[in-house]
Design a protein around this motif. Sequence first.
Motif, short mmCIF file in Angstrom:
data_model
loop_
_atom_site.label_atom_id
_atom_site.label_comp_id
_atom_site.label_asym_id
_atom_site.label_seq_id
_atom_site.Cartn_x
_atom_site.Cartn_y
_atom_site.Cartn_z
N ARG B 33 125.36 75.58 84.81
CA ARG B 33 126.29 75.11 85.55
C ARG B 33 126.19 75.20 87.07
NH1 ARG B 33 131.26 73.95 86.86
NH2 ARG B 33 131.75 75.68 88.20
N ARG B 34 125.33 76.07 87.45
CA ARG B 34 125.11 76.32 89.06
C ARG B 34 123.95 75.32 89.19
NH1 ARG B 34 128.81 79.25 91.01
NH2 ARG B 34 127.57 79.88 92.80
N LEU B 35 122.94 75.13 88.23
CA LEU B 35 122.12 74.30 88.56
C LEU B 35 122.31 72.90 88.83
CD1 LEU B 35 118.80 73.96 89.02
CD2 LEU B 35 118.47 74.04 86.67
N GLN B 36 123.27 72.61 87.71
CA GLN B 36 123.89 71.09 87.92
C GLN B 36 124.44 70.93 89.25
OE1 GLN B 36 125.44 69.66 84.42
NE2 GLN B 36 125.81 67.75 85.36
N LYS B 37 125.15 71.96 89.81
CA LYS B 37 126.00 72.04 90.97
C LYS B 37 124.98 71.82 92.13
CE LYS B 37 129.89 73.90 93.61
NZ LYS B 37 129.28 73.78 94.75
N VAL B 38 123.94 72.66 92.07
CA VAL B 38 122.89 72.50 93.07
C VAL B 38 122.46 70.84 93.30
CG1 VAL B 38 120.46 73.13 93.74
CG2 VAL B 38 122.33 74.71 93.32
N LEU B 39 122.03 70.31 92.07
CA LEU B 39 121.52 69.13 91.97
C LEU B 39 122.36 68.45 92.64
CD1 LEU B 39 119.65 68.82 88.70
CD2 LEU B 39 118.57 69.41 90.75
N GLU B 40 123.65 68.17 92.18
CA GLU B 40 124.67 67.35 92.72
C GLU B 40 124.96 67.42 94.40
OE1 GLU B 40 128.19 68.13 90.54
OE2 GLU B 40 127.19 67.39 88.64
N ASP B 41 124.87 68.58 94.87
CA ASP B 41 124.92 69.13 96.29
C ASP B 41 123.85 68.46 97.07
OD1 ASP B 41 127.24 70.28 95.63
OD2 ASP B 41 126.64 72.28 96.06
N TYR B 42 122.45 68.57 96.37
CA TYR B 42 121.46 67.98 97.33
C TYR B 42 121.17 66.61 96.69
CZ TYR B 42 120.58 72.71 98.77
OH TYR B 42 120.92 74.03 99.48
#
Lengths: 187, 279
Positions: B33-42
């Motif tokens: 979930r955190r990784l997904q959020k990082v991908l979305e943020d960047y």
Amino acid sequence: MHKAVIIGGSAGSFQVITRILSAMPANFPLPVLLCLHRLKHVRSGFVEALSIKSSIPVIEPMDKEQIKPGRAYLAPANYHMYIELGNKIALSTEEPVNHSRPSIDLSFITAAQVYREKLIGIILSGANRDGAYGLKRVKDHGGMAIVQDPEECQVKTMTDTSLKMTKVDHIFNTNEIIRFLQKIKHP
Amino acid sequence: MTITDLDLQYFVSSLKTLSRYDLSNYSDKSLKRRLQKVLEDYNTTIIGLINRMMNDQLFVEKVVRDITVNTTELFRDPPVWHLLRSRVLPRFKDNSTINIWHAGCSTGQEVYSMMILLHEMGMFDRAKIFASDINTDVLDTAKHGVYKYRFNLNYLDNFDKVIKQNPLNFDEYKDVPYEKYFDIDKQKDIMQMKPFLVSKPIFRKHDLVTEGNIFYNKFDLIMCRNVIIYFNYALQNKVFELFHSNLYPKGGLVLGLHESILGPWASKFERLGQSYVKK
């Protein structure tokens, strides 16, 4: 057939969930996962209040606790409750989602990934959109989507949003939800 | 886009090669979930993210900071603080020094909560406070002791429950003013911890997974709340071993309200309410 029931609710759902839990057969063959919003200042006493009338044990699980049939697992205050492969609970203190921690969406999404077509998702009364996307994910994975009849809900935001997002299997009032659950037999 | 197990594996093994961070024993669900959020943020893909990480060491650090969870509050779970006040801390009342380690302290609210409680119990001067986190951004916040006021209004409620009220005797009420420990500026929307609190703790960057005890001290009490929920069983055991070997005999360990010691280390601790005592 089915492996788990997951129920999400917010404002106006407390009495509904109490009625459902009190009507459960004591030997209910599935685990019941409960993700309910609560008022910020009512952090303790909730599980006790639900336990009084419930015919199955209601537990606020520990992190990585094994999920067993015939028990209700209530997402603890101030934690997100995830369902993990291997039939385990995982808790998280990540930021609130939809202004909510626990977030119904997160519990439903993770349960849908684990139980797929063997999951029954039920959305009850609530004043928040949280849960609508989660129910869609349950349906997308082939699970069964049930929404409490908005006519009966104290607050309809959650059920209306769910119905807009997902072609659900059933719209049930509380009595129909109870009858439906009582018919679930041992696999 | 959903992150597959393969994506996650690729990310974790790349990170391990590019840095000394090893997330391979982190709990999959939250990491995904955190990784997904990082991908979305960047606004990038796994491949894009890793390509950028290969060329930019500072970016690697930033991604690790984004991926670790950093939520904490002042006096989170008042019943735990009642336990500390009534049963855990009194056991160290006669010690000439009391060493306390906050492992995974995040932005430090719990470190300040502890110091406030120790001060109220007359144990502040004898206490040595150590605090660590893997994330240098949150450590900076912790070192400054400045927090948003409005966002954290429920802190004051918790403060009242732990510091002003006595859970064993509701007739007792100590009217401790907030200004004794922090100043509230509603205009600027901040609460600032008092200098005598801010200057006390030793804050250090520390990775619980790869580093041992960096403080050259043993501890009477270790606070590690809502950290191990992000670790898998093997890694949890490793952390419990680290804690056990760096606690004094009869030293205390306090985990999050819904965390517990499972597995072999459970038998090396006794329960004291929600907390653990080294046997």
